[in-house]
Design a protein around this motif. Structure first.
Motif, short mmCIF file in Angstrom:
data_model
loop_
_atom_site.label_atom_id
_atom_site.label_comp_id
_atom_site.label_asym_id
_atom_site.label_seq_id
_atom_site.Cartn_x
_atom_site.Cartn_y
_atom_site.Cartn_z
N ILE A 56 -13.51 0.82 14.10
CA ILE A 56 -12.01 0.46 13.78
C ILE A 56 -11.92 -1.36 13.26
CG2 ILE A 56 -9.66 0.21 14.29
CD1 ILE A 56 -9.67 2.87 15.84
N ILE A 57 -11.42 -1.22 12.28
CA ILE A 57 -11.40 -2.80 11.67
C ILE A 57 -10.09 -3.43 11.08
CG2 ILE A 57 -13.93 -3.56 10.90
CD1 ILE A 57 -12.54 -2.24 7.81
N THR A 58 -9.85 -4.49 11.42
CA THR A 58 -8.45 -5.20 10.95
C THR A 58 -8.84 -5.62 9.93
OG1 THR A 58 -7.73 -5.61 13.06
CG2 THR A 58 -6.67 -6.22 11.22
N GLN A 59 -7.23 -5.26 8.25
CA GLN A 59 -7.64 -5.50 7.07
C GLN A 59 -6.69 -6.00 6.96
OE1 GLN A 59 -10.26 -2.71 4.58
NE2 GLN A 59 -10.83 -4.42 5.46
N ILE A 60 -6.48 -7.26 5.43
CA ILE A 60 -5.47 -7.15 5.40
C ILE A 60 -4.94 -6.71 3.46
CG2 ILE A 60 -4.31 -10.05 4.61
CD1 ILE A 60 -6.27 -11.36 5.98
N CYS A 61 -4.11 -6.02 4.16
CA CYS A 61 -3.62 -5.28 2.92
C CYS A 61 -3.48 -6.41 1.30
CB CYS A 61 -1.77 -4.65 2.93
SG CYS A 61 -1.12 -3.76 1.59
N ASP A 62 -4.17 -5.86 0.87
CA ASP A 62 -3.76 -6.65 -1.17
C ASP A 62 -2.04 -6.70 -1.04
OD1 ASP A 62 -6.50 -6.79 -0.65
OD2 ASP A 62 -6.84 -5.44 -2.27
N ARG A 63 -1.78 -5.87 -1.03
CA ARG A 63 -0.18 -6.43 -1.64
C ARG A 63 0.49 -6.48 -0.73
NH1 ARG A 63 1.52 -0.66 -3.87
NH2 ARG A 63 -0.09 0.42 -4.96
N CYS A 64 1.04 -6.27 0.19
CA CYS A 64 1.86 -6.87 1.07
C CYS A 64 1.16 -7.92 2.19
CB CYS A 64 2.59 -6.20 2.07
SG CYS A 64 2.16 -5.10 3.71
N LEU A 65 -0.13 -7.88 2.17
CA LEU A 65 -0.47 -9.07 3.09
C LEU A 65 -0.17 -8.47 4.87
CD1 LEU A 65 0.44 -12.20 1.12
CD2 LEU A 65 -1.84 -11.11 0.46
N ALA A 66 -0.07 -7.93 4.94
CA ALA A 66 0.11 -7.09 5.53
C ALA A 66 -1.21 -6.93 6.98
CB ALA A 66 1.08 -6.91 6.18
N LEU A 133 -4.89 -1.44 1.18
CA LEU A 133 -3.88 -1.19 0.93
C LEU A 133 -2.97 -0.34 2.43
CD1 LEU A 133 -3.08 0.84 -2.29
CD2 LEU A 133 -2.23 -1.62 -1.42
N CYS A 134 -2.03 -1.27 3.45
CA CYS A 134 -1.40 -0.64 4.41
C CYS A 134 -1.45 0.75 4.72
CB CYS A 134 -1.39 -1.45 5.08
SG CYS A 134 0.38 -1.66 3.84
N GLY A 135 -1.10 1.03 3.06
CA GLY A 135 -0.43 2.80 3.42
C GLY A 135 -0.10 3.11 2.05
N THR A 136 -0.28 4.17 2.07
CA THR A 136 0.50 5.20 0.43
C THR A 136 1.75 4.69 -0.19
OG1 THR A 136 1.41 7.14 0.89
CG2 THR A 136 -1.43 6.77 0.18
N ASP A 137 2.58 3.99 0.65
CA ASP A 137 4.01 4.05 0.86
C ASP A 137 4.16 2.26 0.43
OD1 ASP A 137 3.60 3.77 2.92
OD2 ASP A 137 5.33 4.41 3.94
N CYS A 138 3.44 1.68 0.89
CA CYS A 138 3.62 0.40 0.20
C CYS A 138 4.35 -0.24 -0.40
CB CYS A 138 1.89 -0.73 1.21
SG CYS A 138 2.54 -2.29 0.59
N GLN A 139 5.45 -1.54 0.00
CA GLN A 139 6.45 -1.26 -1.14
C GLN A 139 5.76 -3.12 -1.31
OE1 GLN A 139 8.77 0.21 -2.02
NE2 GLN A 139 8.17 2.02 -0.85
N GLY A 140 4.75 -3.67 -1.22
CA GLY A 140 4.25 -5.08 -1.46
C GLY A 140 5.45 -5.96 -0.61
N THR A 141 5.60 -7.55 -1.45
CA THR A 141 6.16 -8.45 -0.95
C THR A 141 6.95 -8.85 -1.89
OG1 THR A 141 4.71 -10.86 -1.25
CG2 THR A 141 4.40 -8.88 0.92
N ALA A 142 7.77 -9.99 -1.70
CA ALA A 142 8.79 -10.23 -2.93
C ALA A 142 7.37 -11.80 -3.56
CB ALA A 142 9.84 -11.74 -2.48
N ILE A 143 6.36 -12.17 -2.85
CA ILE A 143 5.48 -12.36 -3.90
C ILE A 143 5.35 -11.78 -4.58
CG2 ILE A 143 3.61 -14.15 -3.18
CD1 ILE A 143 4.99 -14.27 -0.18
N ALA A 144 4.52 -10.18 -3.79
CA ALA A 144 4.11 -8.99 -5.19
C ALA A 144 4.71 -8.76 -6.26
CB ALA A 144 3.05 -7.96 -4.10
#
Ligand SMILES: [Zn+2]
Length: 168
Positions: A56-66, A133-144
């Motif tokens: 298991i690896i920790t990743q940073i979501c491309d869309r919301c940076l979580a 991507l953290c999930g298929t329903d990732c909404q992203g962030t205001a920045i994104a």
């Protein structure tokens, strides 16, 4: 994991060595140890390496940076050619010679070592998802979502900053 002296594989049962993997791989930033099975079979002029492993690896979501956890699993088989000239090629590149398909595949010296750690590191790196991507329903962030707004000319930005400075 200890590097395997290739000629020793010929003395192993079925000329194959199986290794249980349950450890962190150097260079791979995983949350859990890499667990699975690695088998290296000596085929005379090649090694057949098979692995089934996961971690298991920790990743940073491309869309919301979580940060999110991702299960990285590997199931692969690779042929590594054994070539007497394997270690000479890197020091003496023959630019005149045509590059064949065989040149592009991995090679090891028949009396050299196979390093399970670096092989696993390579294979796991190749298995990493290209899009994170953290999930298929990732909404992203205001920045994104700001990329839908018109791009502001950098000269205007400088002017705006100047205006801000001048205003009381
Ligand atoms: Zn996300």
């Amino acid at each position: 994991m200890e590097a395997i002296y290739i000629p020793l594989l010929l003395k192993a049962a079925s000329k194959t060595r199986e290794i249980k993997i349950d450890e962190f791989i150097p260079g791979l930033d995983s949350l859990t140890p890499v667990r699975g099975i690695l088998s290296i079979a000596h085929g005379g002029n090649y090694l057949e390496v098979r692995a089934a492993a996961e971690t298991i690896i920790t990743q940073i979501c491309d869309r919301c940076l979580a940060n999110y956890n991702h299960r990285l699993s590997l199931e692969t088989r690779e042929i590594i050619w054994l070539d007497e000239n394997a270690d000479k090629q890197e020091t003496l590149p023959n630019l005149e010679k045509e590059v064949t398909l065989e040149d592009l595949s991995e090679k090891l010296h028949p009396r050299g070592y196979f390093d399970p750690d670096s092989w696993l590191y390579e294979q796991l790196s190749l298995a990493m998802p290209l899009q994170k991507l953290c999930g298929t329903d990732c909404q992203g962030t205001a920045i994104a979502t700001s990329d839908t707004q018109p791009v502001i000319d950098s000269r205007w930005a400088t002017l705006a900053a100047l205006k801000k400075k001048l205003s009381p």
